[in-house]
Motif scaffolding. Structure first.
Motif, mmCIF file in Angstrom:
data_model
loop_
_atom_site.group_PDB
_atom_site.id
_atom_site.type_symbol
_atom_site.label_atom_id
_atom_site.label_comp_id
_atom_site.label_asym_id
_atom_site.label_seq_id
_atom_site.Cartn_x
_atom_site.Cartn_y
_atom_site.Cartn_z
ATOM 1 N N HIS A 87 46.657 34.037 39.770
ATOM 2 C CA HIS A 87 46.123 33.322 40.937
ATOM 3 C C HIS A 87 44.962 34.101 41.554
ATOM 4 C CE1 HIS A 87 49.486 30.662 40.588
ATOM 5 N NE2 HIS A 87 50.377 31.541 40.997
ATOM 6 N N ILE A 88 45.144 35.401 41.661
ATOM 7 C CA ILE A 88 44.103 36.226 42.290
ATOM 8 C C ILE A 88 42.897 36.342 41.368
ATOM 9 C CG2 ILE A 88 43.597 38.501 43.280
ATOM 10 C CD1 ILE A 88 46.590 38.707 44.005
ATOM 11 N N MET A 89 43.139 36.419 40.064
ATOM 12 C CA MET A 89 42.017 36.430 39.120
ATOM 13 C C MET A 89 41.244 35.109 39.179
ATOM 14 S SD MET A 89 43.639 38.425 35.804
ATOM 15 C CE MET A 89 42.072 38.644 34.924
ATOM 16 N N ASP A 90 41.963 34.000 39.302
ATOM 17 C CA ASP A 90 41.294 32.700 39.435
ATOM 18 C C ASP A 90 40.405 32.673 40.674
ATOM 19 O OD1 ASP A 90 42.393 31.565 37.137
ATOM 20 O OD2 ASP A 90 44.116 30.739 38.203
ATOM 21 N N ALA A 91 40.913 33.214 41.784
ATOM 22 C CA ALA A 91 40.137 33.233 43.018
ATOM 23 C C ALA A 91 38.901 34.125 42.882
ATOM 24 C CB ALA A 91 41.011 33.701 44.177
ATOM 25 N N CYS A 92 39.050 35.253 42.168
ATOM 26 C CA CYS A 92 37.901 36.140 41.947
ATOM 27 C C CYS A 92 36.846 35.459 41.078
ATOM 28 C CB CYS A 92 38.362 37.445 41.305
ATOM 29 S SG CYS A 92 39.225 38.558 42.444
ATOM 30 N N LEU A 93 37.299 34.717 40.081
ATOM 31 C CA LEU A 93 36.359 33.974 39.242
ATOM 32 C C LEU A 93 35.582 32.959 40.061
ATOM 33 C CD1 LEU A 93 38.166 33.171 35.873
ATOM 34 C CD2 LEU A 93 35.979 34.327 36.156
ATOM 35 N N GLU A 94 36.291 32.234 40.926
ATOM 36 C CA GLU A 94 35.646 31.186 41.721
ATOM 37 C C GLU A 94 34.642 31.761 42.716
ATOM 38 O OE1 GLU A 94 36.961 27.387 44.523
ATOM 39 O OE2 GLU A 94 38.340 28.150 42.992
ATOM 40 N N THR A 95 34.893 32.997 43.162
ATOM 41 C CA THR A 95 34.025 33.604 44.180
ATOM 42 C C THR A 95 33.070 34.650 43.608
ATOM 43 O OG1 THR A 95 35.817 35.173 44.667
ATOM 44 C CG2 THR A 95 35.667 33.202 46.065
ATOM 45 N N GLY A 96 33.212 34.976 42.327
ATOM 46 C CA GLY A 96 32.306 35.941 41.703
ATOM 47 C C GLY A 96 32.490 37.363 42.178
ATOM 48 N N VAL A 97 33.764 37.779 42.367
ATOM 49 C CA VAL A 97 34.072 39.109 42.897
ATOM 50 C C VAL A 97 34.890 39.903 41.872
ATOM 51 C CG1 VAL A 97 35.276 40.378 44.722
ATOM 52 C CG2 VAL A 97 34.000 38.300 45.281
ATOM 53 N N ASN A 98 34.613 41.197 41.738
ATOM 54 C CA ASN A 98 35.346 42.066 40.821
ATOM 55 C C ASN A 98 36.815 42.178 41.221
ATOM 56 O OD1 ASN A 98 33.101 42.661 39.227
ATOM 57 N ND2 ASN A 98 32.517 44.400 40.495
ATOM 58 N N TYR A 99 37.652 42.470 40.218
ATOM 59 C CA TYR A 99 39.110 42.442 40.383
ATOM 60 C C TYR A 99 39.726 43.710 39.805
ATOM 61 C CZ TYR A 99 43.944 41.087 39.119
ATOM 62 O OH TYR A 99 45.299 41.049 38.949
ATOM 63 N N LEU A 100 40.801 44.198 40.447
ATOM 64 C CA LEU A 100 41.569 45.345 39.938
ATOM 65 C C LEU A 100 43.034 45.130 40.265
ATOM 66 C CD1 LEU A 100 40.812 49.128 40.217
ATOM 67 C CD2 LEU A 100 42.946 48.272 41.193
ATOM 68 N N ASP A 101 43.931 45.492 39.322
ATOM 69 C CA ASP A 101 45.364 45.458 39.619
ATOM 70 C C ASP A 101 46.041 46.707 39.071
ATOM 71 O OD1 ASP A 101 46.113 45.077 36.873
ATOM 72 O OD2 ASP A 101 45.978 42.903 37.084
ATOM 73 N N THR A 102 47.356 46.812 39.300
ATOM 74 C CA THR A 102 48.125 47.974 38.838
ATOM 75 C C THR A 102 49.187 47.606 37.811
ATOM 76 O OG1 THR A 102 49.761 47.794 40.619
ATOM 77 C CG2 THR A 102 47.801 49.133 41.058
ATOM 78 N N ALA A 103 49.457 46.322 37.621
ATOM 79 C CA ALA A 103 50.515 45.894 36.699
ATOM 80 C C ALA A 103 50.145 44.556 36.093
ATOM 81 C CB ALA A 103 51.851 45.781 37.438
ATOM 82 N N ASN A 104 50.473 44.360 34.812
ATOM 83 C CA ASN A 104 50.048 43.134 34.147
ATOM 84 C C ASN A 104 50.853 41.925 34.585
ATOM 85 O OD1 ASN A 104 52.444 43.573 32.728
ATOM 86 N ND2 ASN A 104 51.509 43.520 30.723
ATOM 87 N N TYR A 105 50.258 40.763 34.342
ATOM 88 C CA TYR A 105 50.895 39.506 34.729
ATOM 89 C C TYR A 105 52.236 39.344 34.035
ATOM 90 C CZ TYR A 105 51.982 34.545 34.917
ATOM 91 O OH TYR A 105 52.630 33.340 35.094
ATOM 92 N N GLU A 106 53.178 38.788 34.776
ATOM 93 C CA GLU A 106 54.495 38.494 34.226
ATOM 94 C C GLU A 106 54.936 37.129 34.742
ATOM 95 O OE1 GLU A 106 59.081 40.022 34.770
ATOM 96 O OE2 GLU A 106 57.444 41.296 35.421
ATOM 97 N N PRO A 107 55.323 36.203 33.851
ATOM 98 C CA PRO A 107 55.824 34.910 34.323
ATOM 99 C C PRO A 107 57.083 35.100 35.161
ATOM 100 C CG PRO A 107 55.424 34.881 31.951
ATOM 101 C CD PRO A 107 55.321 36.305 32.393
ATOM 102 N N GLU A 108 57.219 34.302 36.193
ATOM 103 C CA GLU A 108 58.343 34.481 37.112
ATOM 104 C C GLU A 108 59.679 34.167 36.456
ATOM 105 O OE1 GLU A 108 58.964 33.882 41.894
ATOM 106 O OE2 GLU A 108 57.421 32.763 40.841
ATOM 107 N N ASP A 109 59.675 33.259 35.477
ATOM 108 C CA ASP A 109 60.941 32.818 34.893
ATOM 109 C C ASP A 109 61.281 33.506 33.579
ATOM 110 O OD1 ASP A 109 58.938 31.704 33.429
ATOM 111 O OD2 ASP A 109 59.737 29.663 33.417
ATOM 112 N N THR A 110 60.447 34.472 33.138
ATOM 113 C CA THR A 110 60.691 35.177 31.880
ATOM 114 C C THR A 110 60.314 36.645 32.039
ATOM 115 O OG1 THR A 110 60.028 33.171 30.692
ATOM 116 C CG2 THR A 110 60.271 35.183 29.395
ATOM 117 N N ALA A 111 61.242 37.551 31.671
ATOM 118 C CA ALA A 111 60.936 38.985 31.745
ATOM 119 C C ALA A 111 60.084 39.364 30.549
ATOM 120 C CB ALA A 111 62.226 39.800 31.784
#
Length: 398
Positions: A87-111
């Motif tokens: 979701h946050i990456m999508d928002a960064c794409l729409e606004t043209g802003v660089n992105y950084l996180d600390t942990a990779n995406y994980e689906p809520e219903d699957t570990a």
């Protein structure tokens, strides 16, 4: 130099805000936002310089876009839940802003800890002319940088990597987790997985262990073979790699509590019906456990996190170990958080520092081992996470 928008207000976020505030030459303006604005206000109140706060639902892309457009940051630093990365990456794409996180995406219903969902953003970020830096925590994050530092300065070829994460801290509770309980327990109860000779091999959860006499008299815990997301990116980006494994320490009491909770169904991530309502047992358990952000004052002891790497130097086999130790109480004195949050939050700040200052730059989606390790390693030494190199192994892992 720039403005950062930090999303999330947990224990790691608190460290990130404290450490960003210590570098006003890079982070001229800091905005902190989360679903619960009062949590942001509590963190901001601990800081000696002005911190702007805001409310945002990180699951709501239009809300995120509206906030980013209002704030106009140079970088969005995501320390929210891994479920919210896309979701946050999508928002960064729409606004043209660089992105950084600390942990990779994980689906809520699957570990399922995989980079594929975020790697799929490569072309979109490249076409937008912006950069996404994934996993700028400790593991993943510093551990990947450790490996590329060894590759750059100590070995001609890297053949095996063993990442070892030891927390010898004691918080005094019968059972508690040092970071988000939901993420922690999903991670620990997953099947073990490691990369060897071009393929992934699996083990039953926590079925492979070794006793580890930790350097600097930190203790002799058992370390257990687990899967961790940086193995996936290291296997992709480190040439000549023959094997990569990840090990983490757990005490007997922690494992016994986890076994019992699993046996009675409290670690399930599927919905069950209770009194006419749908609940997820693990999320209910999370509500009962101590908030990791409250563990700082009562946690004593140290962490030891390092990489034991083998390979070739001048045609001869060589082993190099690189590691950091961190004291829980020293961390609390500095930033009012224990060392688990500290060791994740400091590297997040460093990655953001290097991106805002354009020491690290690019267009597309990047993992930590794709960047020049030297400036990051320099900042680790000056920002609270000094490291040491040992010529030789610290443990025989077979």
């Amino acid at each position: 130099m720039g403005k950062v928008l930090i999303i999330g207000a947990g224990g790691v976020s608190s460290v990130v805000v404290h450490k960003c505030a210590q570098h006003p030459d890079v982070f001229e303006e800091i905005v902190l936002a989360s679903r619960t604005k009062s949590k942001c206000d509590s963190i901001a109140a601990q800081i000696d310089r002005p911190i702007e706060t805001a409310q945002v639902d990180a699951d709501n892309v239009p809300e995120l876009v509206e906030l980013i457009k209002k704030v106009q940051p140079d970088l969005v630093l995501n320390v929210a839940l891994p479920y919210q990365d896309l979701h946050i990456m999508d928002a960064c794409l729409e606004t043209g802003v660089n992105y950084l996180d600390t942990a990779n995406y994980e689906p809520e219903d699957t570990a399922k800890f995989e980079y594929k969902w975020q790697w799929d953003y490569q072309d979109r970020f490249k076409d937008a002319g912006i950069m996404a830096l994934l996993g700028s925590g400790f593991d993943p994050g510093v551990t990947s940088v450790f490996c590329t530092y060894i590759q750059k300065h100590h070995l001609d070829e890297v053949h095996t990597i063993d990442i070892i994460d030891v927390n010898a801290g004691d918080h005094g509770y019968p059972f508690a987790t040092n970071f988000n309980p939901e993420i922690n327990i999903r991670e620990v109860t997953a099947r073990g997985r490691y990369w060897e000779k071009g393929e992934w091999k699996e083990t039953d959860p926590l079925s492979v262990k070794h006793a580890f006499e930790v350097p600097e008299n930190i203790g002799t815990p058992n370390i257990y073979l687990m899967y961790h997301e940086e193995l996936e990116s290291l296997a992709k980006h480190i040439p000549h790699l023959k094997r990569a494994r990840f090990w983490m320490s757990f005490g007997d009491s922690y494992l016994k509590h986890l076994e019992v909770l699993g046996n009675v169904g409290m670690t399930r991530i599927d919905e069950v019906e209770f009194n006419g309502q749908k609940i997820i047992p693990l999320q209910f358990l999370k509500a009962l456990l101590p908030d990791p952000a409250t563990l700082g004052p009562r946690t004593v002891g140290k962490t030891w996190i390092g990489c034991q790497v083998t390979g070739l130097k001048d045609g001869k086999e060589k082993t190099v170990t690189i590691y950091n130790t961190c004291d829980h109480q020293e961390c609390y004195k500095e930033v009012q958080s224990q060392a688990i949050s500290y060791t994740t939050g400091v590297p997040a700040m460093i990655g953001a520092n290097l991106m805002i200052s354009k020491v690290w730059s690019g267009e597309g989606v990047f993992n930590m081992e794709q960047m020049d390790p030297d400036p990051f390693m320099d900042l680790l030494n000056t920002c609270g996470l000094p490291w040491k190199v040992i010529d030789g192994p610290v443990i025989d892992l077979g």
